[in-house]
Design an enzyme around this catalytic site. Structure first.
Site, PDB file in Angstrom:
ATOM      1  N   HIS A   8       0.839  -1.209   0.000  1.00  7.82           N
ATOM      2  CA  HIS A   8       0.000   0.000   0.000  1.00  7.82           C
ATOM      3  C   HIS A   8       0.875   1.261   0.000  1.00  7.82           C
ATOM      4  CE1 HIS A   8      -4.005  -1.575   0.065  1.00  7.82           C
ATOM      5  NE2 HIS A   8      -3.864  -2.239   1.185  1.00  7.82           N
ATOM      6  N   ASP A  34      -0.581  -4.456   6.140  1.00  9.64           N
ATOM      7  CA  ASP A  34      -1.654  -5.304   5.618  1.00  9.64           C
ATOM      8  C   ASP A  34      -1.595  -5.435   4.102  1.00  9.64           C
ATOM      9  OD1 ASP A  34      -2.229  -2.537   5.590  1.00  9.64           O
ATOM     10  OD2 ASP A  34      -4.316  -2.988   5.095  1.00  9.64           O
ATOM     11  N   GLU A  35      -2.284  -6.445   3.629  1.00 13.69           N
ATOM     12  CA  GLU A  35      -2.606  -6.616   2.208  1.00 13.69           C
ATOM     13  C   GLU A  35      -1.403  -6.513   1.280  1.00 13.69           C
ATOM     14  OE1 GLU A  35      -7.283  -5.469   2.058  1.00 13.69           O
ATOM     15  OE2 GLU A  35      -5.904  -3.827   1.701  1.00 13.69           O
ATOM     16  N   ASN A  36      -0.386  -7.258   1.616  1.00 11.95           N
ATOM     17  CA  ASN A  36       0.756  -7.378   0.719  1.00 11.95           C
ATOM     18  C   ASN A  36       0.516  -8.596  -0.171  1.00 11.95           C
ATOM     19  OD1 ASN A  36       3.218  -7.589  -0.506  1.00 11.95           O
ATOM     20  ND2 ASN A  36       4.389  -7.991   1.369  1.00 11.95           N
TER      21      ASN A  36
END
Lengths: 687, 687
Positions: free
Chosen positions: A265, A328-330
Site C-alpha cells: 500500500h 496489511d494486504e501485501n
C-alpha cells in the site's frame, strides 16, 4: 519516574475505591434509568435533586489539573449556553484562579491526566440540592464528566436543570478508537476536528489516522518533501496542521495514533521515491481502490535508513506512545517475481513472502523503538517469530483477535466495527470484544486493549463522511465503554436518536448534509418525492457498491442517490418493527400506521417521475422508485386480505412475489430496505 | 515594467474590440434571456446548439495562462461531475500538456492574468455544434467563464448539455468586494474558504478581511507575538494559514485586501502593547461591541517604528497592492482628555481631533508606501489635507462617496451594501454606485472603483454567517458586475433562488444550517411548527437587535430563534406579492392560496406550544407565535368579508387592528413579516 509510579499507585488506589462504590450502586447489572446517556455509565442512581441552570451559572475547577480541562470547561459553558440560549457570559474563559467552591458546578481533580493508554479516566457526579460536584482522579475523567452532564441537561416548565444523579463511571476498555482514513479520500482539518468533537461526546479516546496509502501521502515531510510534492495531489496536512490536530485532540482527552503503512500500500511513497520499490516501474499515484502489487524492497539496505529518518520525523509530530505501521494486504507478487528478492529469501531459508514480511517487521521494530514508540500493525503481521511487544490490530475476524491475545500480543479489535460497510448499529453494538463464548485469563484480559471503529474512505468524501461515521459509531463507543450487560438494542436506538441530535449540535453534518445534496440531485428546492424514496434506501452493503460496470476512483462523483442514502435508516427500521408487531398481533392502529406508509410509497413514484425531467442524474433510481411503488401496492393488497380475514389466491401470491423479487434489485447502488417486511405481509395474506 | 506596459496596452486593445462586439450584440439594454445567470453577462445571444456532457467530456486550455487556471479548471470538472453525477474521470487534474483542440470545452487564454485592480477580466463563450469555446485575454476572465458555464448547464430527456450561447462579458466595476469581519467574531479558515468559493461563483474579486478590532487581533505576528498570545483568545490565523487563504483566493481570481484598523478600535493591540495607548489603563480585550475610547497616541514617536515593523510584517503576507488602515469611529475622547496630546494639538494649530487624525494618517502614509502598498481607509479619514492617492471606502452615505470622488480620491462604496443589517436583497440591488441623479466626468468615473458588501460580525458566528452573506450578496455582485440596465427585481429574485442552490452545492451553509439549529432549539427531531413560525420571521433590522435588556457580547449564544430566522425570507415575500395581486384583482385561485397560508399560520400556534414543554429556549417566541395565529385568524375573517362582498363592522375593524398592532411587536429579537399584508386585507374588508 517517581512521579509516574506515584501516579500509577494513586490511580490503582482510586480504581479500588471506585469499584467498591460501584458495588454499592449495584452497577454491574443493567442500569435502570439510562436517561439519554450514551455511553451508559458503569453506575448510576437517580435522585430528586435539580440544580437549575440560570444566567448566574458558574463552573469552578479545584485541584492540580492539566490545562486542558480549562479549555474544555470553557467550551462546556459555551455549549451549555448555545443549547439553552441562556447568556452565560459571566464566565468567558474558565481560568485557574477562578476557584469558587460554591459554584453551581464544581469540578474536583486530583492530578493532571497523562494522555496515555490505561490512564485513569473515571469520574463521579453527584447532584446536591444546589450544586453539582464532579470528582475525578484526572482531568481526563473530568472531561468525560462534562460530556455526561451535557447529555443530562433536562427541562421542565421552569427552564433547564441538571437532574439528580449519583454516577460513578469508568470505561470497560482502555482503547476506544476510531480509524479515520484520510489517505484514500483526503479529509480536511475541519473534518478531522469535528470528528474529534463527536468522539469526545461519546468518550472515545483514540483517533487512529490512516495517513498514507497508494492514493496519497498526507503529511508534510520537511526531510522528504517529494512525498507531499509528488504524492499528495496537494491534499496533505502541514506539520503545523498536524500539531493543531494533536492539540485539539488532547484538549478532548483523545490520543492520536498515526498509521504509515509499509511495506505494501505504498504506491504514494514509491511515486516520490521509486528507488525503494521491489520492481522498477513508472510509479504514479493510484486512482482506484483495492489491493495492488507495489511494495517496498526489504532487501534494499538503503530502505531502513530512509524509514528511520521518515518515521523519526513523523513520529516526532505525534506524542502518542503508539505508532502504527500498517503491514496489511501485501500480495507478495512483486517479491516473488523479483530474482534478487527470491534469492534473498532462499539464502535465508524463508518459505513464503509472509516470512519476508516478518523479517521486514523485525528490521522495522528497532527503528520504531528508536523513535521511542511502541509498534502496532494489522493482523497480517501476526506471524510466528513476531516480537510480543508489537500490538496487533485485528480486522480479519474475532478468531484472529483471540489468537493474537493468546499468543501474548496486546491487541485491538477492528473486526466487526467496519463502519464503512454500511451495516446497522445493532450489528456493531452486539459485537462484544469478549463474547460469552470466549474465556480470557486475567493476564490475557490485560492484552485485550479494546477496539476501533474503522472509517475507510474509498466511498466517502468530506461531505458524506460524517453520515458514515455517525451516529453508528456512538453505539460502538458504548460497547467499548459501558458494562457488557448494557446491551438492550431498543434502548440503544432510543438513546442513539438523541445522541445523534447532540452530535449535530457540535457541527457534525451526518443529518444536515442530506437536504443540500438532495436539492442538488433534484435540481430543485422541492425534494419531497426524493426524500420519501431515499428514506427507505440504503447504499449497497459490504463491498458491493464498487462492483459492476463502473469502478469508483478518487475522481468519481460521490453526490448521487447512494451517497444521500445512509446506513441503518430509521424509517425502515420502524416500519419493519411495526410489521413484525402487526403480524404477531394485528391491530387496527398498527394496520393504519402501516397502510399510511404504504400509501405514501405507492403514490410517491408519480411525484418522483416529475423530478426526472430536470434531473437526469436521478434516472438510475427510476426503476427503484417504480419498484417501491409496486411493492407498496402489493403490500396494501396484502393488508386488505389480512383485514378481511381472506386468503389470497395463488395467482395473486405469485404475481406479488414477482413484484417482491423485482424490488430486491439494486438501483443507483442502493437497495430498498422494506422488501422483507412487505414480503412477510404478502406471505401472511396467502397463509 | 516593459511586460506590464505591454500587458496594459494589450488589455486596452482587448477592451476596445470587446466593446465593439458588445455593440453588435446590442448588449447595452436589458439582456433578453438571462437563463439562470447571476451576474447577468454584459452581452448574450442564445442559439440552438447543444453541447452534450457525457463521460467523454474533456476540457483543454490553450495559451500561456497563469497556473491558477489549471487548478480552477480541474475544480470545474469535479464540480461538473458532482452536479451531473457523470463519471468525468478521464481527466483528474487538467495539466498544461493536456492540449486537445477538439476537446468539448476549449479555453483560449492570451496571457497570464495579474491579480491587480483593473486587470482584464473579460471573456467570451461561444457554443458551437459540438464544442464550447471560451476566449479570454487572461485566465482571470477564463475563470469567470467557467463559472458562467456551470450556471448554464441545462437538462433535457437525453441528459445534460451546455446550451447555445454567444456571450461577451466584462465587469462594470473593477472592485467587487466583500468585507468579512473576522475580528468581532473570529471566522475559521474553512469559513473564509467557502466564502471565497461563493464569491468566485458570482464573480466577485476582492475579499476585504477585517483582521483586528477591540475584540481581537487575528493574525500571528512573529515580531510582536504578544498580539496573538494576549489579544486573540487563541482565535487567529497563523501566517501559514494566511498564505493558504491568499493562495486559495488567487486560484479563484480574488484579491485579498487586509485591514488593520488604527488608531481607534485598537483595544486588542493596546492589550498586548499598552505603551502605545493615549491613556494609561489596564487594557483587556473588549467583550462587547460598539465604539470605545481607547486609541493609539499619535504623539508618541515610538508608535511609528512599531507600526512600520508590524505593517511591514503584515503587508508582506498579503501580495495585494492595497492595505486598509481603517481609521473609523475614533471618539477622540482619549485625545481630548490627555494633556500632552492636547498640548501637541495646540502647538501645531490643530482645531479638532479630526485634524490630529489627519496628522496621524499623514505619518502613516509613508509607512504604508514603504511597504509598497496603496493606503485605503474608511471615510472618516477623508479630511482636508489628506493626500489624494489614499483610497476612501465610504460607509456613511452616497453623498460622502461622491464627495470623495469629486475631491480626487479613488473610492469604494460600502454604504448601502451593509449586509449585516438584515435588509432585503432588493434594497442592496437597487443601490447603484452611479445612480441617475449623479453625473461623473470621465476622470471621476475612473475614481469610482466599485463597491463592497460588508459582513460585520457582531451578530454572527461561523454557523450563521453564511446565512447573512448569502444569497443576498449575489445581488450586490450583480449590481457591481452587470450593466446598469440590468435591474429587474423580480428577475433578480428568480435567479437568486437558483444561485442560492448553486452556492450551497459549493458547501455554503446558508440554507442547511437551519434544520440542525431548529432541531437544537426544538430539542426534537420534529421541528415542523418551528419551521412554520420561522418562515415568516426576520431578525430585527439595522442595529435594533442589540437594544433592550440584554447586550450581546462575544460569549453570547447565537443559537436562538433570531439566528435561525434569516433576512429577506421567501415565504413573506411571496405572500406579500400574492396579497397585493389579490387586492388589485381578487380571484378564487389567489384567495385559495392566501387562505391556505393563513390557515397554516392560524393553526400552527397549538403545535408550537407543544414544543415549549421540551424547549424553554423557545419561550421568548411564544407570544410571537400566538400573535401570528391571531393575525392569521383576522386575515381569514377579512378574506371572508371580501369573498362575501360584505363590509366588516367598525368593531371588528378596531379589534382586528388591535391584533395587527400586537403582531408588530418583536419577540425573540424577531419580527413577523406578513403583518402589513394582512393589515391591508383587514383594511380592505372594512372599505
Amino acid at each position: 519516574m517517581v512521579t509516574n509510579n506515584r501516579n500509577i499507585a494513586m490511580a490503582q488506589k482510586g480504581v479500588l475505591i471506585f469499584l467498591a462504590i460501584m458495588l454499592i450502586l449495584n452497577c454491574c447489572g443493567q442500569v435502570n434509568n439510562t436517561f439519554n446517556l450514551m455511553p451508559v455509565p458503569a453506575g448510576l442512581k437517580a435522585n430528586t435533586n435539580r440544580v437549575r441552570i440560570t444566567n448566574q451559572f458558574r463552573l469552578s475547577i479545584i485541584g492540580p489539573a492539566d490545562s486542558r480541562i480549562y479549555a474544555d470547561a470553557s467550551r462546556f459553558v459555551r455549549r451549555l449556553s448555545n443549547k439553552t440560549g441562556i447568556f452565560l457570559d459571566k464566565q468567558g474563559y474558565i481560568i485557574r484562579k477562578d476557584t469558587n467552591i460554591s459554584a453551581q458546578l464544581l469540578v474536583r481533580v486530583e492530578r493532571p491526566g497523562r494522555l496515555r493508554l490505561g490512564e485513569d479516566e473515571s469520574y463521579s457526579i453527584e447532584t446536591g440540592a444546589s450544586q453539582v460536584v464532579v470528582t475525578a482522579t484526572t482531568d481526563l475523567g473530568a472531561i468525560h464528566a462534562l460530556e455526561t452532564l451535557l447529555q443530562l441537561v433536562s427541562t421542565d416548565a421552569d427552564g433547564y436543570y441538571f437532574p439528580g444523579v449519583l454516577i460513578h463511571d469508568t470505561p470497560r476498555f482502555a482503547w476506544r478508537g476510531l480509524l479515520l482514513d484520510v489517505a484514500l479520500h483526503f479529509m480536511p482539518v475541519d473534518v478531522v476536528k469535528r470528528t474529534l468533537d463527536g468522539m469526545a461526546t461519546v468518550k472515545m479516546n483514540v483517533l487512529h489516522l490512516h495517513l498514507c496509502n497508494d492514493q496519497g501521502f498526507r503529511v508534510e515531510s520537511k526531510i522528504f518533501p517529494r512525498l507531499q510534492e509528488l504524492a499528495s495531489d496537494g491534499l496533505y496536512y502541514t506539520q503545523e496542521e498536524i500539531r493543531g490536530i494533536v492539540k485539539y485532540a488532547s484538549q478532548r482527552g483523545i490520543r492520536v495514533v498515526p498509521e504509515f503503512v509499509v511495506p505494501a500500500h505504498t504506491t504514494a511513497i514509491l511515486t516520490a521515491y521509486p528507488e525503494f520499490a521491489s520492481v522498477k516501474r513508472n510509479y504514479h499515484l493510484q486512482r482506484y481502490f483495492g489491493v495492488f502489487d507495489p511494495v517496498m524492497d526489504p532487501t534494499n539496505e538503503k530502505l531502513y535508513p530512509f524509514l528511520e529518518k521518515l518515521f523519526g520525523e513523523m513520529s516526532a509530530l505525534f506524542p502518542d506512545q503508539y505508532f502504527h505501521i500498517g503491514g496489511d494486504e501485501n500480495t507478495g507478487k512483486d517479491w516473488e517475481n523479483t530474482p534478487h528478492i527470491k534469492a534473498f529469501m532462499k539464502a535465508r531459508g524463508m518459505n513464503s513472502t509472509a516470512d519476508l514480511q516478518t523479517y521486514f517487521n523485525r528490521r522495522l521494530l528497532p527503528i520504531i523503538k528508536k523513535c521511542g514508540k511502541t509498534m502496532v500493525g494489522w493482523d497480517e503481521i501476526f506471524q510466528p517469530g513476531l516480537p510480543k511487544e508489537i500490538v496487533i490490530e485485528s480486522w480479519r475476524g474475532n478468531e484472529s483477535f483471540y489468537n493474537s491475545i493468546k499468543s501474548g500480543h496486546p491487541s485491538v479489535l477492528a473486526y466487526g466495527y467496519y463502519i464503512d460497510l454500511i451495516q446497522p448499529a445493532s450489528y456493531h453494538y452486539l459485537n462484544d470484544p469478549i463474547p460469552d463464548s470466549v474465556t480470557l485469563t486475567d493476564d490475557e484480559r490485560k492484552l485485550d486493549l479494546g477496539g476501533e471503529a474503522t472509517m475507510w474512505s474509498e466511498m466517502v468524501t468530506p461531505v458524506t463522511v460524517d453520515s458514515r461515521i455517525w451516529p453508528r459509531t456512538a453505539a460502538i463507543a458504548e460497547r467499548l465503554w459501558s458494562p457488557k450487560a448494557v446491551n438492550d438494542v431498543d434502548d440503544m436506538y432510543r438513546r442513539l436518536d438523541m445522541v445523534s441530535l447532540q452530535l449535530e449540535s457540535l457541527g457534525l453534518q451526518h443529518i444536515s448534509y442530506k437536504p443540500p445534496l438532495m436539492r442538488q440531485l433534484a435540481n430543485s428546492w422541492d425534494t419531497r418525492a426524493l426524500e420519501v424514496l431515499v428514506s427507505v434506501l440504503e447504499p449497497l452493503k459490504i463491498y458491493e457498491r464498487n462492483e459492476g460496470d463502473t469502478m469508483y476512483n478518487v475522481f468519481s462523483p460521490f453526490t448521487k442517490i447512494a451517497d444521500v442514502a445512509t446506513p441503518d435508516q430509521k424509517v425502515p427500521r420502524i416500519f419493519n418493527r411495526q410489521v413484525a408487531e402487526f403480524l404477531s398481533k394485528p391491530s387496527p392502529k398498527m394496520e393504519k400506521e402501516i397502510s399510511k406508509k404504504l400509501i405514501l410509497w405507492k403514490e410517491n413514484d408519480a411525484q418522483f417521475k416529475l423530478l426526472l425531467n430536470n434531473s437526469p442524474v436521478l434516472l438510475e433510481a427510476a426503476l427503484l422508485s417504480e419498484n417501491l411503488s409496486l411493492l407498496a401496492a402489493a403490500g396494501l393488497e396484502a393488508i386488505q386480505f389480512i383485514h378481511d380475514h381472506e386468503k389470497s389466491g395463488s395467482d395473486w401470491l405469485q404475481e406479488s412475489l414477482a413484484v417482491v423479487n423485482k424490488a430486491k434489485l439494486q438501483g443507483g447502488r442502493c437497495e430498498i430496505q422494506v422488501v422483507d417486511a412487505i414480503q412477510r405481509l404478502i406471505q401472511r395474506a396467502a397463509d
